[in-house]
Every structure is written in C-alpha cells, then in structure tokens.
Scaffold this motif. Structure first.
Motif, PDB file in Angstrom:
ATOM      1  N   ILE A  21       0.823  -1.221   0.000  1.00  0.00           N
ATOM      2  CA  ILE A  21       0.000   0.000   0.000  1.00  0.00           C
ATOM      3  C   ILE A  21       0.854   1.266   0.000  1.00  0.00           C
ATOM      4  N   ASP A  22       2.189   1.117   0.060  1.00  0.00           N
ATOM      5  CA  ASP A  22       3.084   2.270   0.108  1.00  0.00           C
ATOM      6  C   ASP A  22       3.237   2.932  -1.253  1.00  0.00           C
ATOM      7  N   GLU A  23       3.491   4.236  -1.222  1.00  0.00           N
ATOM      8  CA  GLU A  23       3.793   4.961  -2.452  1.00  0.00           C
ATOM      9  C   GLU A  23       5.148   4.504  -2.977  1.00  0.00           C
ATOM     10  N   ALA A  24       5.210   4.215  -4.268  1.00  0.00           N
ATOM     11  CA  ALA A  24       6.467   3.828  -4.912  1.00  0.00           C
ATOM     12  C   ALA A  24       6.438   4.319  -6.347  1.00  0.00           C
ATOM     13  N   TRP A  25       7.608   4.422  -6.951  1.00  0.00           N
ATOM     14  CA  TRP A  25       7.750   4.941  -8.303  1.00  0.00           C
ATOM     15  C   TRP A  25       8.497   3.934  -9.147  1.00  0.00           C
ATOM     16  N   VAL A  26       8.048   3.711 -10.394  1.00  0.00           N
ATOM     17  CA  VAL A  26       8.636   2.703 -11.272  1.00  0.00           C
ATOM     18  C   VAL A  26       8.894   3.268 -12.662  1.00  0.00           C
ATOM     19  N   CYS A  27       9.850   2.636 -13.363  1.00  0.00           N
ATOM     20  CA  CYS A  27      10.039   2.933 -14.786  1.00  0.00           C
ATOM     21  C   CYS A  27       9.369   1.812 -15.571  1.00  0.00           C
TER      22      CYS A  27
END
Length: 64
Positions: A21-27
């Motif tokens: 449920i955590d905010e994360a960033w992906v390419c």
C-alpha cells in the motif's frame, strides 16, 4: 502495471521496504524507487534513464 506483474518490495536505491500500500515509483522496465529516492533522482530512473511514474497501489496483497 498489470496485476500479474512482479511487485518489488524494496527501493532499488536505498533498499527501504515498500509495502503493497506504500507509495512507490517505477520505470517501464520495473525499476522501483521510494518517494525520497525518486525526488533525489529528479524523477528519472537511475538505471535506464526513463521517467518514473507512480506505481499503482494495491487494495490487498496479490495471492493472499
């Protein structure tokens, strides 16, 4: 990111835990970063130089 794709549980840069449920960033290749590392990288993947986008949050863990 589709529901069948792998879901990384750690930031590739600082190795901090990223829960479902955590905010994360992906390419687009799946490199995963926490918000702090994304900001430090200027929103660009440190591995492939692609722009990072916010990973979708899950409402429950997959397969549980």
């Amino acid at each position: 990111m589709g529901s069948g794709e792998a879901f990384e549980e750690a930031c590739q840069r600082c190795l901090g835990h990223l829960g479902w449920i955590d905010e994360a960033w992906v390419c687009s290749t799946g490199c995963t970063y926490c918000p702090d590392c994304k900001d430090e990288l200027g929103g660009v993947c440190g591995n492939c130089s692609e722009m990072l986008r916010r990973r979708e949050r899950r409402t429950k863990p997959i397969g549980r």
